[in-house]
Design a protein around this motif. Structure first.
Motif, PDB file in Angstrom:
ATOM      1  N   UNK A 108       0.829  -1.203   0.000  1.00 11.47           N
ATOM      2  CA  UNK A 108       0.000   0.000   0.000  1.00 11.47           C
ATOM      3  C   UNK A 108       0.864   1.253   0.000  1.00 11.47           C
ATOM      4  N   UNK A 109       1.861   1.294   0.885  1.00 12.11           N
ATOM      5  CA  UNK A 109       2.734   2.480   0.959  1.00 12.11           C
ATOM      6  C   UNK A 109       3.521   2.673  -0.329  1.00 12.11           C
ATOM      7  N   UNK A 110       4.052   1.579  -0.902  1.00 12.87           N
ATOM      8  CA  UNK A 110       4.832   1.677  -2.138  1.00 12.87           C
ATOM      9  C   UNK A 110       3.958   2.162  -3.292  1.00 12.87           C
ATOM     10  N   UNK A 111       2.742   1.653  -3.374  1.00 14.83           N
ATOM     11  CA  UNK A 111       1.844   2.088  -4.435  1.00 14.83           C
ATOM     12  C   UNK A 111       1.508   3.571  -4.283  1.00 14.83           C
ATOM     13  N   UNK A 112       1.217   3.997  -3.069  1.00 15.47           N
ATOM     14  CA  UNK A 112       0.919   5.412  -2.813  1.00 15.47           C
ATOM     15  C   UNK A 112       2.092   6.284  -3.251  1.00 15.47           C
ATOM     16  N   UNK A 113       3.307   5.834  -2.956  1.00 17.09           N
ATOM     17  CA  UNK A 113       4.514   6.570  -3.350  1.00 17.09           C
ATOM     18  C   UNK A 113       4.628   6.636  -4.879  1.00 17.09           C
ATOM     19  N   UNK A 122      -4.840  11.045  -7.408  1.00 16.35           N
ATOM     20  CA  UNK A 122      -4.749  10.029  -6.351  1.00 16.35           C
ATOM     21  C   UNK A 122      -5.641   8.824  -6.650  1.00 16.35           C
ATOM     22  N   UNK A 123      -5.065   7.644  -6.466  1.00  9.33           N
ATOM     23  CA  UNK A 123      -5.798   6.396  -6.598  1.00  9.33           C
ATOM     24  C   UNK A 123      -5.234   5.443  -5.547  1.00  9.33           C
ATOM     25  N   UNK A 124      -6.125   4.698  -4.893  1.00  8.56           N
ATOM     26  CA  UNK A 124      -5.683   3.751  -3.880  1.00  8.56           C
ATOM     27  C   UNK A 124      -5.358   2.408  -4.529  1.00  8.56           C
ATOM     28  N   UNK A 125      -4.517   1.629  -3.891  1.00  5.84           N
ATOM     29  CA  UNK A 125      -4.185   0.304  -4.389  1.00  5.84           C
ATOM     30  C   UNK A 125      -5.447  -0.533  -4.556  1.00  5.84           C
ATOM     31  N   UNK A 126      -6.336  -0.449  -3.596  1.00  5.72           N
ATOM     32  CA  UNK A 126      -7.580  -1.213  -3.658  1.00  5.72           C
ATOM     33  C   UNK A 126      -8.425  -0.821  -4.872  1.00  5.72           C
ATOM     34  N   UNK A 127      -8.252   0.402  -5.378  1.00  7.84           N
ATOM     35  CA  UNK A 127      -9.012   0.864  -6.541  1.00  7.84           C
ATOM     36  C   UNK A 127      -8.596   0.155  -7.826  1.00  7.84           C
ATOM     37  N   UNK A 128      -7.441  -0.516  -7.835  1.00  6.52           N
ATOM     38  CA  UNK A 128      -7.012  -1.245  -9.024  1.00  6.52           C
ATOM     39  C   UNK A 128      -7.816  -2.526  -9.235  1.00  6.52           C
ATOM     40  N   UNK A 129      -8.281  -3.098  -8.161  1.00 10.99           N
ATOM     41  CA  UNK A 129      -8.947  -4.406  -8.241  1.00 10.99           C
ATOM     42  C   UNK A 129     -10.096  -4.444  -9.247  1.00 10.99           C
ATOM     43  N   UNK A 130     -10.985  -3.461  -9.272  1.00  9.04           N
ATOM     44  CA  UNK A 130     -12.088  -3.513 -10.236  1.00  9.04           C
ATOM     45  C   UNK A 130     -11.651  -3.447 -11.700  1.00  9.04           C
ATOM     46  N   UNK A 131     -10.431  -3.023 -11.965  1.00  2.64           N
ATOM     47  CA  UNK A 131      -9.958  -2.986 -13.354  1.00  2.64           C
ATOM     48  C   UNK A 131      -9.950  -4.370 -13.982  1.00  2.64           C
ATOM     49  N   UNK A 132      -9.853  -5.393 -13.163  1.00  4.55           N
ATOM     50  CA  UNK A 132      -9.872  -6.761 -13.693  1.00  4.55           C
ATOM     51  C   UNK A 132     -11.174  -7.042 -14.438  1.00  4.55           C
ATOM     52  N   UNK A 133     -12.240  -6.325 -14.092  1.00  2.00           N
ATOM     53  CA  UNK A 133     -13.515  -6.476 -14.816  1.00  2.00           C
ATOM     54  C   UNK A 133     -13.381  -6.042 -16.263  1.00  2.00           C
ATOM     55  N   UNK A 134     -12.475  -5.131 -16.529  1.00  5.73           N
ATOM     56  CA  UNK A 134     -12.343  -4.579 -17.873  1.00  5.73           C
ATOM     57  C   UNK A 134     -11.431  -5.413 -18.757  1.00  5.73           C
ATOM     58  N   UNK A 135     -10.799  -6.432 -18.189  1.00  4.58           N
ATOM     59  CA  UNK A 135      -9.846  -7.235 -18.940  1.00  4.58           C
ATOM     60  C   UNK A 135     -10.474  -8.565 -19.309  1.00  4.58           C
ATOM     61  N   UNK A 136     -10.524  -8.883 -20.584  1.00  2.00           N
ATOM     62  CA  UNK A 136     -11.077 -10.176 -20.974  1.00  2.00           C
ATOM     63  C   UNK A 136     -10.265 -11.322 -20.370  1.00  2.00           C
ATOM     64  N   UNK A 137     -10.952 -12.302 -19.837  1.00  3.92           N
ATOM     65  CA  UNK A 137     -10.299 -13.471 -19.262  1.00  3.92           C
ATOM     66  C   UNK A 137     -10.312 -14.576 -20.311  1.00  3.92           C
ATOM     67  N   UNK A 138      -9.186 -15.245 -20.523  1.00 10.98           N
ATOM     68  CA  UNK A 138      -9.155 -16.296 -21.537  1.00 10.98           C
ATOM     69  C   UNK A 138      -9.757 -17.588 -20.996  1.00 10.98           C
ATOM     70  N   UNK A 139     -10.223 -18.415 -21.894  1.00  7.81           N
ATOM     71  CA  UNK A 139     -10.794 -19.706 -21.519  1.00  7.81           C
ATOM     72  C   UNK A 139      -9.682 -20.668 -21.114  1.00  7.81           C
ATOM     73  N   UNK A 140     -10.008 -21.559 -20.194  1.00  4.54           N
ATOM     74  CA  UNK A 140      -9.070 -22.599 -19.777  1.00  4.54           C
ATOM     75  C   UNK A 140      -9.772 -23.929 -19.971  1.00  4.54           C
ATOM     76  N   UNK A 141      -9.188 -24.794 -20.754  1.00  4.82           N
ATOM     77  CA  UNK A 141      -9.744 -26.124 -20.946  1.00  4.82           C
ATOM     78  C   UNK A 141     -11.163 -26.119 -21.471  1.00  4.82           C
TER      79      UNK A 141
END
Length: 181
Positions: A108-113, A122-141
């Motif tokens: 958290x401190x390193x990201x803030x820096x 300003x953006x918090x580290x926790x704010x990155x998590x929802x970005x995963x919604x915007x990234x297509x996930x590939x199929x597995x098996x």
């Protein structure tokens, strides 16, 4: 860099990133299993299960991420040899210069820096998590991504959700039905 990449693009929580072990990463198969997290309670850090049952998941790793992780592992081996007897062989993917496990607050401190140095709003580290919604996930098996990888944070199968990310115009997502495809 690869740690921020995984957090932002694969939805890892800071404790999951700090608790990710090489034993849980299969670079040949292009997957990482989120089996545990490092939990901060003041100065004390414990290792525990992921936050929820759904948080225990298999994460698909694209070729670029696999390449970044292979480079990271090579650098880590070089650091290990340079540190010699000082190196702590914890088995974690992301460690301190001596191999010690990372306290989640360090992330958290390193990201803030880093955000402060970049001049970005300003953006918090926790704010990155929802970005995963915007990234297509590939199929597995041949399975749908939500069945193996886990539905992106905050999206349940069949639920309709509308969001906009990075409103500066660099990237947008409007409607998500279950998982991004």
């Amino acid at each position: 860099m690869v740690m921020w990449w995984l957090i932002a693009l694969r939805g890892l929580r800071r404790g999951e990133a700090a608790g990710l072990r090489w034993a849980d990463v299969d670079l040949d198969a292009g997957v990482a299993m989120i089996e545990q997290q490092r939990i901060a309670n003041g100065h004390l850090v414990t290792v525990g299960q992921p936050k929820t049952a759904a948080s225990r998941r298999l994460i698909a790793l694209d070729r670029h991420t696999v390449r970044l992780l292979r480079e990271h592992r090579r650098r880590q081996h070089v650091e290990q040899k340079a540190a010699n007897e000082v190196w702590q062989n914890t088995g974690y993917v992301f460690v301190a210069k001596d191999g010690a496990a990372l306290h989640p607050d360090v992330l958290t401190r390193r990201f803030r820096h880093l955000v402060g140095e970049s001049g970005l709003p300003p953006v918090r580290l926790h704010d990155l998590r929802p970005l995963a919604c915007a990234v297509p996930q590939r199929r597995i098996g041949g399975q749908e991504p939500d069945r193996v990888v886990g539905t992106p944070p905050g999206v349940r199968w069949g639920q309709r959700r509308t969001d906009m990310w990075l409103s500066q115009g660099t990237a947008e997502i409007s409607t998500v039905d279950g998982v991004v495809s």
